[in-house]
Each structure stands twice: as structure tokens, then as C-alpha cells.
Scaffold this motif. Structure first.
Motif, PDB file in Angstrom:
ATOM      1  N   LEU A   1       0.828  -1.203   0.000  1.00  0.00           N
ATOM      2  CA  LEU A   1       0.000   0.000   0.000  1.00  0.00           C
ATOM      3  C   LEU A   1       0.863   1.253   0.000  1.00  0.00           C
ATOM      4  O   LEU A   1       0.477   2.277  -0.576  1.00  0.00           O
TER       5      LEU A   1
ATOM      6  N   TYR B   1     -13.878   0.372   2.570  1.00  0.00           N
ATOM      7  CA  TYR B   1     -14.458  -0.862   3.069  1.00  0.00           C
ATOM      8  C   TYR B   1     -15.366  -1.514   2.040  1.00  0.00           C
ATOM      9  O   TYR B   1     -15.723  -2.686   2.160  1.00  0.00           O
TER      10      TYR B   1
ATOM     11  N   LEU C   1      -9.901  -6.250  -0.120  1.00  0.00           N
ATOM     12  CA  LEU C   1      -9.878  -6.676   1.275  1.00  0.00           C
ATOM     13  C   LEU C   1      -9.740  -8.187   1.421  1.00  0.00           C
ATOM     14  O   LEU C   1      -9.205  -8.671   2.414  1.00  0.00           O
TER      15      LEU C   1
ATOM     16  N   ILE D   1      -8.279   3.367   2.280  1.00  0.00           N
ATOM     17  CA  ILE D   1      -8.719   2.000   2.013  1.00  0.00           C
ATOM     18  C   ILE D   1     -10.221   1.968   2.213  1.00  0.00           C
ATOM     19  O   ILE D   1     -10.719   2.234   3.310  1.00  0.00           O
TER      20      ILE D   1
ATOM     21  N   HIS E   1      -0.880   1.182   7.606  1.00  0.00           N
ATOM     22  CA  HIS E   1      -1.783   0.558   6.649  1.00  0.00           C
ATOM     23  C   HIS E   1      -2.438  -0.692   7.217  1.00  0.00           C
ATOM     24  O   HIS E   1      -3.574  -1.021   6.847  1.00  0.00           O
ATOM     25  N   GLN E   2      -1.760  -1.390   8.120  1.00  0.00           N
ATOM     26  CA  GLN E   2      -2.394  -2.543   8.749  1.00  0.00           C
ATOM     27  C   GLN E   2      -3.588  -2.113   9.591  1.00  0.00           C
ATOM     28  O   GLN E   2      -4.624  -2.776   9.603  1.00  0.00           O
TER      29      GLN E   2
ATOM     30  N   VAL F   1      -6.391  -1.303   7.108  1.00  0.00           N
ATOM     31  CA  VAL F   1      -6.947  -2.526   6.527  1.00  0.00           C
ATOM     32  C   VAL F   1      -7.844  -3.222   7.541  1.00  0.00           C
ATOM     33  O   VAL F   1      -8.960  -3.654   7.221  1.00  0.00           O
TER      34      VAL F   1
ATOM     35  N   ASN G   1       2.711  -5.452   5.593  1.00  0.00           N
ATOM     36  CA  ASN G   1       2.172  -4.090   5.686  1.00  0.00           C
ATOM     37  C   ASN G   1       2.910  -3.296   6.752  1.00  0.00           C
ATOM     38  O   ASN G   1       3.418  -3.853   7.723  1.00  0.00           O
TER      39      ASN G   1
ATOM     40  N   PHE H   1      -6.289  -9.589   2.126  1.00  0.00           N
ATOM     41  CA  PHE H   1      -5.737  -9.447   3.467  1.00  0.00           C
ATOM     42  C   PHE H   1      -6.386 -10.388   4.475  1.00  0.00           C
ATOM     43  O   PHE H   1      -6.161 -10.265   5.672  1.00  0.00           O
TER      44      PHE H   1
END
Length: 94
Positions: free
Chosen positions: A34, A44, A50, A42, A72-73, A76, A68, A53
Motif C-alpha cells: 500500500l 471498506y 480486502l 482503504i 496501513h495494517q 486494513v 504491511n 488481506f
């Protein structure tokens, strides 16, 4: 460099290259996809992204598995949880 060898040290990179003391291999660290793609938000509602991940059981994959960054984690994880509550993603897959 010779003083390291006299005391038993391994110098800068060590005598075994990228391997640790026991010889296990450590691969190259993963880059955040990312960050490299310059993703700022990001969504939803983007279920296809998605799903990358989550594993086949519907669990959120950890940072160390996906590579990540922490920022970004978090984004996500928040997007996956929102998508689950609106029923875009399942909580579990049997």
C-alpha cells in the motif's frame, strides 16, 4: 576486522552472509504494497482488495505475513471490520 575474529565475533555482516548464527535463512523484508502503491484511503466497499488481506477462513492476516506497515495494517483492519458489519465480508467461512 581482525579483532572481531580474535574474540569470536562475526564482523559486520558475519561469515555466513544473510544467515543467522544457527544457519537459518532470513529472506528480504517485505515492502508494504500500500505504501509502494501510494494508497491513501482503504475503502471498506472494495471487497476484492480486502479479500487479499484475509485467509481462507476469514481471519485477518497479520503484518508479518503480508508485510504491511503499521499504519496501513490499522487501516486494513478497520476496513475489514466495517465490511463485516455491513455483511460485505463474512466473519467466518466454514
Amino acid at each position: 576486522m581482525t579483532q572481531y575474529r580474535e574474540r569470536g565475533g562475526r564482523g559486520e555482516r558475519g561469515e555466513r552472509g544473510e544467515r543467522g548464527e544457527r544457519g537459518e535463512y532470513r529472506g528480504r523484508r517485505k515492502r508494504c504494497r500500500l505504501c509502494t502503491g501510494k494508497v491513501a484511503h482503504i475503502d471498506y466497499k472494495d471487497v476484492a482488495m480486502l479479500r487479499n488481506f484475509t485467509n481462507d477462513r476469514g481471519k485477518i492476516l497479520p503484518r508479518r505475513a503480508m508485510g504491511n506497515c503499521a499504519r496501513h495494517q490499522r487501516l486494513v483492519t478497520r476496513a475489514i471490520k466495517r465490511a463485516r458489519n455491513i455483511a460485505f465480508l463474512p466473519f467466518t467461512q466454514h
